[in-house]
Design a protein around this motif. Structure first.
Motif, mmCIF file in Angstrom:
data_model
loop_
_atom_site.group_PDB
_atom_site.id
_atom_site.type_symbol
_atom_site.label_atom_id
_atom_site.label_comp_id
_atom_site.label_asym_id
_atom_site.label_seq_id
_atom_site.Cartn_x
_atom_site.Cartn_y
_atom_site.Cartn_z
ATOM 1 N N GLY A 274 -9.733 -10.011 6.409
ATOM 2 C CA GLY A 274 -10.750 -10.692 6.924
ATOM 3 C C GLY A 274 -10.638 -11.068 8.233
ATOM 4 N N HIS A 275 -11.283 -12.243 8.774
ATOM 5 C CA HIS A 275 -11.173 -12.687 10.051
ATOM 6 C C HIS A 275 -9.675 -13.344 10.265
ATOM 7 N N ASN A 276 -8.729 -12.830 11.127
ATOM 8 C CA ASN A 276 -7.587 -13.187 11.337
ATOM 9 C C ASN A 276 -6.548 -13.221 10.272
ATOM 10 N N PHE A 277 -6.733 -12.303 9.189
ATOM 11 C CA PHE A 277 -5.738 -12.394 8.016
ATOM 12 C C PHE A 277 -5.952 -10.932 7.446
ATOM 13 N N VAL A 278 -4.671 -10.555 6.516
ATOM 14 C CA VAL A 278 -4.798 -9.374 5.620
ATOM 15 C C VAL A 278 -4.358 -9.999 4.428
ATOM 16 N N VAL A 279 -4.666 -9.039 3.409
ATOM 17 C CA VAL A 279 -3.918 -9.212 1.897
ATOM 18 C C VAL A 279 -3.375 -7.922 1.597
ATOM 19 N N CYS A 280 -2.096 -7.966 1.091
ATOM 20 C CA CYS A 280 -1.498 -6.740 0.618
ATOM 21 C C CYS A 280 -1.243 -6.804 -0.865
ATOM 22 N N SER A 281 -0.793 -5.758 -1.450
ATOM 23 C CA SER A 281 -0.466 -5.592 -2.829
ATOM 24 C C SER A 281 0.859 -4.780 -3.004
ATOM 25 N N PHE A 282 2.091 -5.636 -3.242
ATOM 26 C CA PHE A 282 3.132 -5.032 -3.561
ATOM 27 C C PHE A 282 3.336 -4.779 -5.250
ATOM 28 N N VAL A 283 3.336 -3.372 -5.442
ATOM 29 C CA VAL A 283 3.188 -2.808 -6.847
ATOM 30 C C VAL A 283 4.564 -2.130 -7.143
ATOM 31 N N PRO A 284 4.888 -1.581 -8.312
ATOM 32 C CA PRO A 284 5.721 -0.891 -8.965
ATOM 33 C C PRO A 284 5.581 0.618 -8.141
ATOM 34 N N ARG A 285 6.713 0.876 -7.653
ATOM 35 C CA ARG A 285 6.705 2.216 -6.581
ATOM 36 C C ARG A 285 7.954 2.738 -6.754
#
Length: 387
Positions: A274-285
């Protein structure tokens, strides 16, 4: 996310006559973003969406932040938040925020007895625990644990949690939320190297057209306040719609992690922006497979972004002292990284089963004053050996 969808009945051409069985007209509403140059949908109502007969200033929704203190890592135990019976909106407890977004949690245990719309920006709800349904202008969505729910700005909705424990991570924005640009082609389609695709996404499953009359309250968040608008008809009276703007869901389990021979940087985990931010997903890997790889992240300086982690489940391999439902904040300006012993302990490990949501903001975050009661004051010194 630019993806066309249609539900219910609509006329063959937009902005043309569309009559009910009694000969009167359905009321057409264009709902769009960025003036008339962003994505939009066209909805057809039984009643004009402007037809409220009473309006009141409901309450002040402005956030009070703590006074500036020393720059330091922060840790909040959100499982200690007050768990009194409340709904998915009024029960929100905000932890962090700035001019771009608010981050908080909610433990909804009762149905909303009103409707709600955020007219400041999109909302992203992550379902940590629980199941339920969301009734919206665009139709009904059923949600379950692990779902990300994206609700566009101005969407009228009501959340009904099912019985049992329920917890949401809440991100309220003052802009839009979409998929990372680098994973999309010029037409908006997700590319082959994207860690998820359109098959993983679902929009409203059915359109429930309500024609009941009575008193219905819609609470609108705008300009730092909640405003009540009262209608003599049910606000979810849409008979059909089509377009590219609507709420949708994708589950964190559908994120396919990107791995490599050596440690991969956080952008490979990105799911939204979005504007001035990101969202990440840490998942089993699987971990890095170079014979001399160090799976734990290196120490790094967020020179232009704050990093927030919400811990969902598993043993987060680079941290100690955090637990499920913890929120950590590592502010820009100082480096952060693994706790003592975590680098050495990671060597030779083959996989991680952690699950977490990360939010990086490109303007500094402030701590909400009320969130101080949830803070682990010892966290800031937890990198000192033997502490």
């Amino acid at each position: 996310m630019a993806r066309y969808m249609q539900l219910g009945e609509i006329p063959r051409k937009r902005h043309t006559i569309f009559r009910k069985e009694d000969g009167s007209l359905f009321r057409e509403q264009v709902m769009g973003t960025k003036g008339f140059s962003g994505i939009q949908s066209i909805l057809y109502h039984h009643n004009p969406p402007t037809q409220f007969y009473k309006t009141e200033l409901h309450s002040n929704s402005q956030i009070h932040y703590e006074n500036q203190g020393a720059l330091r890592p922060r840790h909040f135990y959100t499982d200690n938040a007050a768990n009194t019976a409340s709904d998915a909106v009024l029960g929100r407890e905000y932890i962090l925020g700035n001019d771009d977004l608010l981050i908080g949690i909610a433990n909804p245990s009762v149905n909303m007895d009103y409707f709600y719309r955020n007219s400041d920006g999109d909302e992203l709800l992550f379902v940590h625990h629980g199941t339920g349904k969301i009734e919206t202008t665009f139709g009904v969505l059923e949600y379950k644990q692990g779902d990300y729910i994206i609700i566009p700005v101005g969407t009228i909705y009501r959340i009904e949690p099912h019985a049992g424990p329920s917890k949401l991570l809440v991100i309220e924005t003052n802009s839009w939320i979409t998929t990372p640009k680098r994973y999309r082609n010029e037409f908006g389609q997700l590319l082959e190297h994207s860690p998820f695709c359109e098959r993983d996404m679902k929009g409203p499953e059915k359109l429930a057209t309500n024609v009941e009359e009575g008193e219905y309250e819609v609470r609108t968040k705008s300009r730092g306040f909640l405003h009540s608008h009262y209608f003599a008809h049910h606000p979810l009276d849409v008979v059909g719609w089509d377009g590219f703007l609507y709420p949708w869901i994708i589950n964190i389990d559908d994120f396919e992690p990107i791995t490599g021979r050596i440690h991969q940087p956080p952008p490979v985990h990105q799911m939204f922006e979005g504007h001035n931010f990101v969202v990440c997903s840490f998942v089993p890997r699987l971990y890095d497979y170079h014979p001399e790889a160090i799976p734990a992240p290196y120490y790094h300086s967020n020179v232009d972004s704050d990093e927030v982690l919400y811990y969902v489940e598993g043993n987060f391999m680079s941290r100690k002292g955090v637990k499920e439902e913890s929120i950590t904040l590592h502010p820009s300006g100082i480096p952060h990284g693994p706790h003592p012993g975590k680098v050495e302990a990671s060597i030779g490990k083959k996989e991680t089963l952690e699950l977490a949501v990360m939010i990086d903001t490109f303007r500094p975050l402030k701590v909400v004053e009320k969130a101080q009661k949830l803070e682990d004051e010892n966290y800031k010194y937890s990198w000192v050996e033997n502490k």
